[in-house]
Scaffold this active site. Structure first.
Site, short mmCIF file in Angstrom:
data_model
loop_
_atom_site.label_atom_id
_atom_site.label_comp_id
_atom_site.label_asym_id
_atom_site.label_seq_id
_atom_site.Cartn_x
_atom_site.Cartn_y
_atom_site.Cartn_z
CB CYS A 95 -2.97 9.49 -3.82
SG CYS A 95 -4.34 9.20 -2.67
CE LYS B 163 -3.27 2.99 0.68
NZ LYS B 163 -4.23 3.34 -0.41
CG MET C 299 -9.26 3.44 -0.13
SD MET C 299 -10.69 2.66 0.62
CE MET C 299 -9.89 1.76 1.93
N GLY C 300 -8.27 7.68 1.16
CA GLY C 300 -7.57 8.76 1.87
C GLY C 300 -6.19 8.37 2.37
CG LEU C 301 -2.15 8.17 0.74
CD1 LEU C 301 -1.32 9.47 0.73
CD2 LEU C 301 -1.22 6.99 0.95
#
Ligand SMILES: O=C(O)c1[nH]c(=O)[nH]c(=O)c1I
Length: 312
Positions: free
Chosen positions: A131, A44, A72-74
């Site tokens: 992202c 990830k 998801m927002g990292l």
């Protein structure tokens, strides 16, 4: 039939692995990847510090069955967790390890790259420029000057072969500009195309509500619906980056889409939404489907048809 391939000088027993973000945030996830029939695995995207990420619901398959949406927002364990994983990884396992880094600033990317370079490990670093889900952080992949400036710092620092994860582009001029930048860096040996199609909006017909909570329901789109954008980005960079490689991701639900990604030029192919929905057994299924397709078409290896998409 031979499904093996080479990426960044490493040998993959087969061309399939996970899309970064899916089945790869914790050691439990990563162990599932190691035990699966994938040819490699990627972690990830890591930030310098641990991140909880955005509030849930933040990932959903779409009711249409045509894909997924995520914001998801990292969320990740922080880069030291993945550095430790990389230090303990069994590199004799035949399955190469890729490490995804997505610092919230160039300074963070520098610190994380320095730590991995200092550890002198056989894993391959991939810098995520795409992202789409950190509020207030525009995707570096859509800021060509910023992307070049970042590479001017990171490429010499990383020294070894590395890759970048790219957002989808939708304009020929952007393919041209981005490729011109990437061709300036000899150790930038591959690009991974595509990250999710940023900031889509899924609305539920019955409830009249956005499906996911973060960002008013805006999130990255994945799955079958992004296949044709993914194939275009794979082929556009395959044509524009002589001597470099492309890892294809986007829209893989079966051996058929993997075959198309390789025809478009992909050296390896990642699975995101379908892995998230089906689980790691997807690798055995899709390797078998691709094998059957190659036998039916008379191909013995991926090299025989990689990049050979015909034009009219
Ligand atoms: O929201 C995420 O964590 C995320 N989601 C994506 O679809 N792509 C990315 O690169 C990332 I870092």
């Amino acid at each position: 039939v031979d499904l093996s391939t080479k990426v960044a000088g490493l040998s993959l027993p087969n061309l399939l692995f996970n899309a970064s973000g899916v089945c790869c945030q914790t050691e439990t996830d990563l162990k599932l990847m190691i035990e699966s029939e994938s040819g490699s695995l990627i972690t990830k995207s890591a930030t310098y510090e641990y991140r909880e990420g955005n509030p849930s619901p933040r990932y959903l398959p779409l009711p249409s069955g045509l894909g997924s949406i995520n914001s998801m927002g990292l969320p990740n364990e922080g880069y030291e967790y993945y550095l430790n994983f990389a230090k303990n990884y069994d590199y004799s396992s035949k399955k190469p390890l890729f490490i995804s880094l997505s610092g919230l600033s160039l300074a963070d990317n520098v610190k994380m790259c320095e730590a991995f370079v200092a550890a002198e490990l056989p894993c391959v670093l991939e810098v995520n420029f795409s992202c789409p889900n950190v509020p207030g952080k525009p995707q570096l992949g859509y800021d060509m000057e910023a992307m070049e400036s970042a590479l001017n710092v990171l490429a010499p620092l990383i020294k070894k072969p590395f890759g970048v994860k790219l957002p989808p582009y939708f304009d020929i001029a952007h393919f041209d500009t981005a490729a011109t930048i990437f061709n300036k860096f000899d150790n930038l040996v591959y690009v991974t195309c595509i990250n999710s199609v940023g900031n889509g909006l899924a609305i539920d017909f019955e409830t009249e509500s956005a499906l996911i909570k973060p960002k008013d329901g805006f999130g990255g789109l994945g799955g079958l619906m992004v296949l044709n954008t993914a194939l275009a980005n794979v082929n556009a960079f395959y044509r524009r980056l002589p001597g470099k490689q492309v890892i294809g991701v986007g829209g893989v639900t079966s051996g058929k889409e993997v075959f198309l990604h390789v025809l478009a030029g992909a050296s390896a192919v990642q699975i995101g939404t379908t892995l998230k929905e089906e689980g790691p057994t997807v690798f055995a299924r899709i390797n078998k489907e691709l094998t059957d397709i190659m036998i039916a078409k008379g191909y013995k290896s991926l090299d025989e048809f990689r990049g050979k998409v015909k034009t009219l």
